[in-house]
Design an enzyme around this catalytic site. Structure first.
Site, PDB file in Angstrom:
ATOM      1  CE  LYS A 147     -12.941   4.456   9.815  1.00 58.97           C
ATOM      2  NZ  LYS A 147     -12.808   3.643   8.577  1.00 58.97           N
TER       3      LYS A 147
HETATM    4  C1  LIG Z   1     -11.784   3.729   7.652  1.00 58.94           C
HETATM    5  C2  LIG Z   1     -11.462   2.553   6.838  1.00 58.94           C
HETATM    6  C3  LIG Z   1     -10.200   2.406   6.203  1.00 58.94           C
HETATM    7  C4  LIG Z   1      -9.125   3.464   6.272  1.00 58.94           C
HETATM    8  O1  LIG Z   1      -8.599   3.637   7.566  1.00 58.94           O
HETATM    9  P1  LIG Z   1      -7.776   4.946   7.938  1.00 58.94           P
HETATM   10  O2  LIG Z   1      -7.478   4.853   9.383  1.00 58.94           O
HETATM   11  O3  LIG Z   1      -8.683   6.097   7.606  1.00 58.94           O
HETATM   12  O4  LIG Z   1      -6.558   4.938   7.075  1.00 58.94           O
HETATM   13  C5  LIG Z   1      -9.958   1.229   5.505  1.00 58.94           C
HETATM   14  N1  LIG Z   1     -10.902   0.270   5.388  1.00 58.94           N
HETATM   15  C6  LIG Z   1     -12.114   0.384   5.965  1.00 58.94           C
HETATM   16  C7  LIG Z   1     -13.104  -0.707   5.777  1.00 58.94           C
HETATM   17  C8  LIG Z   1     -12.442   1.521   6.710  1.00 58.94           C
HETATM   18  O5  LIG Z   1     -13.659   1.627   7.277  1.00 58.94           O
END
Ligand SMILES: *Cc1c(COP(=O)(O)O)cnc(C)c1O
Length: 465
Positions: free
Chosen positions: A110
């Site tokens: 993210k």
């Molecule tokens: C947020 C997250 C996901 C999922 O991503 P999306 O965009 O919500 O599908 C997968 N792995 C980790 C470590 C995350 O923080």
């Protein structure tokens, strides 16, 4: 490039006008008017670029109302906080490629989008002479990535609610050791659901929302999706070159459909050179049921070892529906109304066939997740985090001649309990997490009471006096 709502209720807007909005005013999600397709000449030009140069070129297609010199600065500033020179390196491990998205400040993917979003918000607010107070609830990853995106930014403050004592120790420390004056960690004496309900209630009070210029940085923000397109193209170029392959597959551990939707856009931009996207879910398998059987129906959320994917209603799914329904906002609106009433959507055979040309999907149990961490370590010496392991496990089910690129969405050290259950030891601690527990902390403990949170925001929010 202009932007529309998936529900058709807004007149086309330029990029900058959509960013601070988040959600479209008609309740829909923002989508670009058209998805640019890259020509052979474009691909030749983009193939050899550094990550930052590629990001700049991709953003320029979508964010064409930002001054180019400013966009350049925003990109450089956003990725200067990453510790790897390639930003998102891709490495071959065993039979698959691993796209490491965890070299940002909070060690999860993210950061790739939220580092950029924080800088972009600051720039837009400064040029408009405006300010914003970001409010959100977190059970872990998103909160810390948002905090690191906003810390130290001008005209921007952030209030993040987390359930006191109920997020993992690493994640709590990552959030509360940020002591910048524009960051407010609120630990509520309640559950994550309490935190979310309070955030929802405060956003629902339109007078309060307006007065304090409340904003959100959740995964529906278009700029976040846009930032995530870059690493698909980046990895495609690296791997197709290394393997001499024209086509590849990507495996994506999915929760809110944000990351994989960026993959869908990259696939359209590359003209199908991403042959399929593997949509990997944990036991919360609504999206797998959708791809495999056309059954999109809500069930109870099951807590798993990959908590950032413990989601039933995927907030970005509506964007995909828009394209599946031939960019017909009427049909999207109808479907979303029906979904809100019945908690389910059904799709025709023909639609399912089209979905299956974009995606293959598998749901992975917690037992399989642990087995995958263990087997992968034995085969390659590489430690997967439990989210990445879900993606790798699904990838192995769909392995064929084309190279397979698995998105590594978090560093294993963020989930030491799961790794230790699989391997019998905890992963080595990276620099970014060392000494965290000795650092000063900034956190306020409050009762899970909307009035208390409201009062705290009134006393601490940025405001024009
Ligand atoms: C947020 C997250 C996901 C999922 O991503 P999306 O965009 O919500 O599908 C997968 N792995 C980790 C470590 C995350 O923080």
């Amino acid at each position: 490039m202009r932007y529309l709502s998936t529900r058709g209720g807004i007149s086309p807007l330029p990029f900058t006008a959509t960013v601070l909005e988040g959600l479209a005013p008609d309740g829909g999600l923002i989508v670009p008017e058209k998805i640019p397709e890259l020509s052979e000449a474009d691909l030749r030009r983009l193939r050899g670029l550094s990550y930052q140069d590629l990001a700049y070129e991709v953003f320029r297609l979508f964010a064409d109302d930002l001054p180019e010199s400013e966009l350049r600065l925003l990109v450089d500033r956003s990725y200067a906080t990453f510790t790897h020179p390639d930003i998102t390196p891709v490495v071959k491990k065993g039979r698959v490629w691993i796209l490491e998205l965890f070299h940002g400040p909070t060690l999860a993917f993210k950061d790739v989008a939220l580092q950029f979003l924080g800088n972009l918000f600051e720039y837009l607010l400064l040029t408009r002479g405006e300010y914003m107070n970001i409010l959100g609830a977190t059970s872990g990853d998103t909160g810390s990535a948002a905090i690191y995106g906003v810390r130290g930014k001008r005209n921007l403050a952030i209030f993040i609610l987390h359930p006191h004592g109920r997020v993992s120790p690493v994640q709590a420390l990552q959030m509360t050791t940020v002591t910048d004056p524009n960051v407010f960690n609120l630990a509520l004496e309640g559950t994550f659901d309490d935190c979310q309900a309070i955030v929802k209630q405060l956003f629902g009070d339109l007078e309060f929302k307006r007065r304090y210029r409340l904003g959100a940085v959740n995964s529906i923000n278009w700029a976040r999706v846009m930032a995530q397109i870059v690493y698909y193209l980046w990895a495609y170029f690296r791997v197709s070159e290394a393997e001499g392959a024209e086509e590849v597959r990507f495996s994506v551990p999915t929760g809110n459909f944000g990351d994989i939707f960026a993959g869908y856009l990259a696939r359209r931009m590359l003209g199908g050179r991403i042959e399929r996207l593997i949509l990997a879910t944990n036991e919360n398998d609504i999206l797998t049921r959708f791809v495999n059987r056309g059954d999109y129906s809500v069930r109870e959320v099951i807590p798993t070892l990959s908590p950032s994917m413990d989601i039933q209603v995927a907030s970005n799914f509506e964007r995909y529906l828009y394209y599946l329904f031939g960019e017909d906002p009427e049909r999207v609106r109808e479907a979303m109304v029906r979904f809100a009433e019945e908690g389910r959507l059904r799709f025709s055979e023909e639609e399912i066939r089209r979905v299956q040309r974009d995606f293959l999907s598998a749901s992975v149990t917690q037992k399989e997740t642990l087995e995958t961490i263990r087997d992968f370590y034995q085969e390659t010496g590489y430690i997967l985090d439990p989210h990445t392991a879900v993606g790798v496990r699904a990838a192995l089910e769909f392995l064929e001649a084309r190279p397979m690129i698995c998105l590594a969405t978090a560093h294993p050290a963020k989930f030491p309990e799961a790794v230790s259950r699989a391997l019998g030891f905890e992963p080595p601690i990276p620099e970014a997490l060392k000494g965290l527990s000795e650092r000063p902390r900034r956190v306020v403990i409050l009762p899970a009471d909307p009035a208390a949170v409201r009062r705290f925001i009134e006393e601490n929010a940025l405001q024009i006096s």
